[in-house]
Design a protein around this motif. Structure first.
Motif, PDB file in Angstrom:
ATOM      1  N   THR A 141       0.801  -1.225   0.000  1.00  0.00           N
ATOM      2  CA  THR A 141       0.000   0.000   0.000  1.00  0.00           C
ATOM      3  C   THR A 141       0.833   1.274   0.000  1.00  0.00           C
ATOM      4  N   SER A 142       2.144   1.145  -0.155  1.00  0.00           N
ATOM      5  CA  SER A 142       2.994   2.322  -0.183  1.00  0.00           C
ATOM      6  C   SER A 142       4.303   1.995  -0.877  1.00  0.00           C
ATOM      7  N   ALA A 143       5.039   3.038  -1.218  1.00  0.00           N
ATOM      8  CA  ALA A 143       6.354   2.864  -1.832  1.00  0.00           C
ATOM      9  C   ALA A 143       7.262   3.988  -1.376  1.00  0.00           C
ATOM     10  N   ARG A 144       8.540   3.692  -1.339  1.00  0.00           N
ATOM     11  CA  ARG A 144       9.552   4.694  -1.032  1.00  0.00           C
ATOM     12  C   ARG A 144      10.375   4.923  -2.286  1.00  0.00           C
ATOM     13  N   VAL A 145      10.514   6.184  -2.682  1.00  0.00           N
ATOM     14  CA  VAL A 145      11.280   6.565  -3.861  1.00  0.00           C
ATOM     15  C   VAL A 145      12.527   7.308  -3.394  1.00  0.00           C
ATOM     16  N   ALA A 146      13.690   6.894  -3.891  1.00  0.00           N
ATOM     17  CA  ALA A 146      14.935   7.565  -3.506  1.00  0.00           C
ATOM     18  C   ALA A 146      15.806   7.775  -4.726  1.00  0.00           C
ATOM     19  N   LEU A 147      16.443   8.923  -4.799  1.00  0.00           N
ATOM     20  CA  LEU A 147      17.467   9.207  -5.801  1.00  0.00           C
ATOM     21  C   LEU A 147      18.809   9.122  -5.093  1.00  0.00           C
ATOM     22  N   VAL A 148      19.674   8.221  -5.580  1.00  0.00           N
ATOM     23  CA  VAL A 148      20.944   7.943  -4.925  1.00  0.00           C
ATOM     24  C   VAL A 148      22.091   8.411  -5.811  1.00  0.00           C
ATOM     25  N   ALA A 149      22.976   9.228  -5.255  1.00  0.00           N
ATOM     26  CA  ALA A 149      24.142   9.705  -5.998  1.00  0.00           C
ATOM     27  C   ALA A 149      25.201   8.603  -6.072  1.00  0.00           C
ATOM     28  N   LEU A 150      26.221   8.816  -6.891  1.00  0.00           N
ATOM     29  CA  LEU A 150      27.239   7.792  -7.080  1.00  0.00           C
ATOM     30  C   LEU A 150      28.097   7.552  -5.841  1.00  0.00           C
ATOM     31  N   ASP A 151      28.033   8.435  -4.864  1.00  0.00           N
ATOM     32  CA  ASP A 151      28.747   8.167  -3.612  1.00  0.00           C
ATOM     33  C   ASP A 151      27.871   7.427  -2.618  1.00  0.00           C
ATOM     34  N   GLY A 152      26.650   7.056  -3.026  1.00  0.00           N
ATOM     35  CA  GLY A 152      25.747   6.286  -2.180  1.00  0.00           C
ATOM     36  C   GLY A 152      24.775   7.108  -1.369  1.00  0.00           C
ATOM     37  N   ALA A 153      24.912   8.426  -1.351  1.00  0.00           N
ATOM     38  CA  ALA A 153      24.034   9.273  -0.542  1.00  0.00           C
ATOM     39  C   ALA A 153      22.694   9.494  -1.251  1.00  0.00           C
ATOM     40  N   GLU A 154      21.630   9.493  -0.474  1.00  0.00           N
ATOM     41  CA  GLU A 154      20.302   9.794  -1.011  1.00  0.00           C
ATOM     42  C   GLU A 154      20.144  11.308  -1.094  1.00  0.00           C
ATOM     43  N   ILE A 155      19.864  11.807  -2.286  1.00  0.00           N
ATOM     44  CA  ILE A 155      19.706  13.256  -2.431  1.00  0.00           C
ATOM     45  C   ILE A 155      18.243  13.676  -2.477  1.00  0.00           C
ATOM     46  N   ASP A 156      17.351  12.703  -2.647  1.00  0.00           N
ATOM     47  CA  ASP A 156      15.925  13.016  -2.708  1.00  0.00           C
ATOM     48  C   ASP A 156      15.168  11.759  -2.321  1.00  0.00           C
ATOM     49  N   THR A 157      14.206  11.882  -1.411  1.00  0.00           N
ATOM     50  CA  THR A 157      13.358  10.754  -1.041  1.00  0.00           C
ATOM     51  C   THR A 157      11.905  11.197  -1.028  1.00  0.00           C
ATOM     52  N   ARG A 158      11.034  10.276  -1.416  1.00  0.00           N
ATOM     53  CA  ARG A 158       9.606  10.575  -1.463  1.00  0.00           C
ATOM     54  C   ARG A 158       8.830   9.341  -1.018  1.00  0.00           C
ATOM     55  N   ARG A 159       7.639   9.546  -0.513  1.00  0.00           N
ATOM     56  CA  ARG A 159       6.756   8.456  -0.118  1.00  0.00           C
ATOM     57  C   ARG A 159       5.488   8.511  -0.952  1.00  0.00           C
ATOM     58  N   LEU A 160       5.058   7.335  -1.371  1.00  0.00           N
ATOM     59  CA  LEU A 160       3.801   7.227  -2.099  1.00  0.00           C
ATOM     60  C   LEU A 160       2.828   6.381  -1.288  1.00  0.00           C
ATOM     61  N   ALA A 161       1.575   6.746  -1.318  1.00  0.00           N
ATOM     62  CA  ALA A 161       0.530   5.929  -0.712  1.00  0.00           C
ATOM     63  C   ALA A 161      -0.495   5.620  -1.797  1.00  0.00           C
ATOM     64  N   TYR A 162      -0.996   4.399  -1.797  1.00  0.00           N
ATOM     65  CA  TYR A 162      -1.950   3.997  -2.828  1.00  0.00           C
ATOM     66  C   TYR A 162      -2.758   2.804  -2.340  1.00  0.00           C
ATOM     67  N   THR A 163      -3.739   2.432  -3.116  1.00  0.00           N
ATOM     68  CA  THR A 163      -4.497   1.209  -2.868  1.00  0.00           C
ATOM     69  C   THR A 163      -4.066   0.170  -3.896  1.00  0.00           C
ATOM     70  N   ALA A 164      -4.543  -1.039  -3.731  1.00  0.00           N
ATOM     71  CA  ALA A 164      -4.220  -2.078  -4.713  1.00  0.00           C
ATOM     72  C   ALA A 164      -4.722  -1.678  -6.098  1.00  0.00           C
ATOM     73  N   GLU A 165      -5.837  -0.961  -6.131  1.00  0.00           N
ATOM     74  CA  GLU A 165      -6.416  -0.555  -7.416  1.00  0.00           C
ATOM     75  C   GLU A 165      -5.644   0.599  -8.056  1.00  0.00           C
ATOM     76  N   SER A 166      -5.081   1.490  -7.239  1.00  0.00           N
ATOM     77  CA  SER A 166      -4.403   2.673  -7.787  1.00  0.00           C
ATOM     78  C   SER A 166      -2.886   2.503  -7.865  1.00  0.00           C
ATOM     79  N   ARG A 167      -2.371   1.342  -7.437  1.00  0.00           N
ATOM     80  CA  ARG A 167      -0.924   1.154  -7.331  1.00  0.00           C
ATOM     81  C   ARG A 167      -0.206   1.366  -8.654  1.00  0.00           C
ATOM     82  N   ASP A 168      -0.647   0.707  -9.706  1.00  0.00           N
ATOM     83  CA  ASP A 168       0.046   0.809 -10.996  1.00  0.00           C
ATOM     84  C   ASP A 168       0.110   2.251 -11.485  1.00  0.00           C
ATOM     85  N   GLU A 169      -0.995   2.936 -11.398  1.00  0.00           N
ATOM     86  CA  GLU A 169      -1.040   4.322 -11.860  1.00  0.00           C
ATOM     87  C   GLU A 169      -0.133   5.209 -11.026  1.00  0.00           C
ATOM     88  N   ALA A 170      -0.108   4.987  -9.697  1.00  0.00           N
ATOM     89  CA  ALA A 170       0.727   5.805  -8.812  1.00  0.00           C
ATOM     90  C   ALA A 170       2.215   5.572  -9.071  1.00  0.00           C
TER      91      ALA A 170
END
Length: 388
Positions: free
Chosen positions: A96-125
């Motif tokens: 029911t959720s996902a974590r999105v992260a952009l990782v630089a070449l040194d391994g550090a996360e420069i951007d993180t986001r959280r998504l919330a969805y239902t089973a029906e809206s998951r693909d679209e989200a």
């Protein structure tokens, strides 16, 4: 005898291999590696090493840094990983959720986001999130690692009961939206990859076991996954380990499965869910029933002893939310694992190293797939501190 085309192909492949070797040396000693160091480590000439470094700099993979300490002559210029341009997208997909992260070449996360969805809206989200990343970061994204519960060959999801997916060609779908290579990674495999990355030179077999709402495992050999020819290795949650009156009913409908005795739902009660915060899990662990912990440790030890008798692993690592169970459960598990160990070596059991970021395993898998290199343990630890 090689024809001219074969000779060119051979030269190109040797060049690519040497570029990977040089890049790995910088990844392992970012900030201290030098051109002369690369030449010494690879046995290449100074001119060839300098040529490789020039190409890696032009590709925006490494950069010149400070001058190294003097050894009597002209001070060499150090080389560092270029963390200013290329990015790896990590998508940790849950029901029911996902974590999105952009990782630089040194391994550090420069951007993180959280998504919330239902089973029906998951693909679209999920599609919308990838489209947004592609629009914002464009060609800076050189690869994506998608971590998910379920079996996969890196391209398709064979089966994910939690997500309700079967035979889904997810990598190709995401690649069309992102414009970069996409690698699918089973969530337990990703944990095992991150764990192996915390050791400088991992050797031998390591058995990694995830305990959460379910039970899964992964095997690494010398730090690399050993997934098996059908990509099904580690599916141990529904192997029967208890029999007769001791066998509990499992959510799969059968009795005596490892999951029915050793999952955190069995150890901590029905209140536990994989979505719980760490503090809440730790609180449940403090009040956990000793009998439930003992039964779970015995059941898990049976599986560990059987696998260990075949693989002879150097150690067993327990990961997932189970790392919050503390010494009480780990001591019980080690005692049960040692019990009746005649004929086989005693296998040490420990909890996973939790210092790496949540995205470390999938990011490492994608990095290796696209560039053929690994982060050092020091980079992973530093990246985790920077990300927090």
């Amino acid at each position: 005898m090689l024809n001219s085309d074969d000779a060119l192909d051979t030269q190109a492949s040797v060049r690519r291999a040497n570029l990977r070797r040089a890049l790995q040396l910088v990844f392992r000693s970012s900030g201290t590696q030098t051109r002369a160091g690369i030449a010494r480590a690879t046995g290449l000439t100074a001119a060839t090493a300098s040529s490789l470094v020039a190409e890696l700099i032009e590709s925006r993979l490494i950069v010149d840094g400070e001058q190294a300490a003097s050894t009597g002559g002209k001070r060499a210029t150090t080389l560092s990983v270029d963390a200013r341009h290329h990015l790896i997208l990590v998508l940790v997909v849950q029901p029911t959720s996902a974590r999105v992260a952009l990782v630089a070449l040194d391994g550090a996360e420069i951007d993180t986001r959280r998504l919330a969805y239902t089973a029906e809206s998951r693909d679209e989200a999920l599609d919308a999130a990838i489209i947004a990343i592609a629009a914002e970061y464009g060609t800076r994204v050189i690869a994506a690692g998608v971590q998910l519960p379920g079996t996969t060959d890196g391209r398709s999801v064979f089966e994910s009961v939690q997500l309700g997916w079967q035979d889904v060609p997810l990598a190709a779908r995401f690649e069309a939206l992102l414009g970069a290579p996409v690698l699918l990674v089973n969530d337990v495999d990703a944990e095992a990859i991150a764990e192996a990355g915390m050791e400088e030179s991992p050797s031998g077999y390591r058995l990694f076991i995830h305990l959460g709402g379910g039970v899964g495992a992964a095997i690494t050999l010398d730090g690399d996954l050993a997934p098996g020819p059908r990509d099904r290795a580690g599916e141990i949650g529904h192997v029967q380990v208890e029999f007769g009156d001791a066998a509990r009913e499992c959510r799969c409908g059968r009795y005596g499965c490892l999951e029915s005795a050793a999952s955190l739902s069995a150890l901590l009660g029905a209140e536990f869910t994989d979505a719980m915060e760490a503090d809440a899990v730790a609180a449940l662990a403090v009040t956990a029933d000793e009998a439930d912990l003992g039964a779970g440790a015995r059941a898990l030890a049976r599986a560990i002893k059987l696998i260990s008798a075949l693989l002879d692993p150097t150690e067993v690592v327990i990961g997932g939310p189970a790392t919050l169970l503390g010494d009480r459960f780990l001591t019980l598990l080690q005692q049960e694992t040692d019990y009746h160990a005649r004929g086989t070596a005693t296998v040490p059991v420990r909890y996973a190293d939790t210092r790496a970021t949540e995205s470390a395993g999938a990011a490492q898998a994608a990095l290796t797939a696209v560039l053929g290199v690994r982060w050092s343990p020091a980079q992973l630890i530093a990246a985790s501190r920077a990300s927090h």
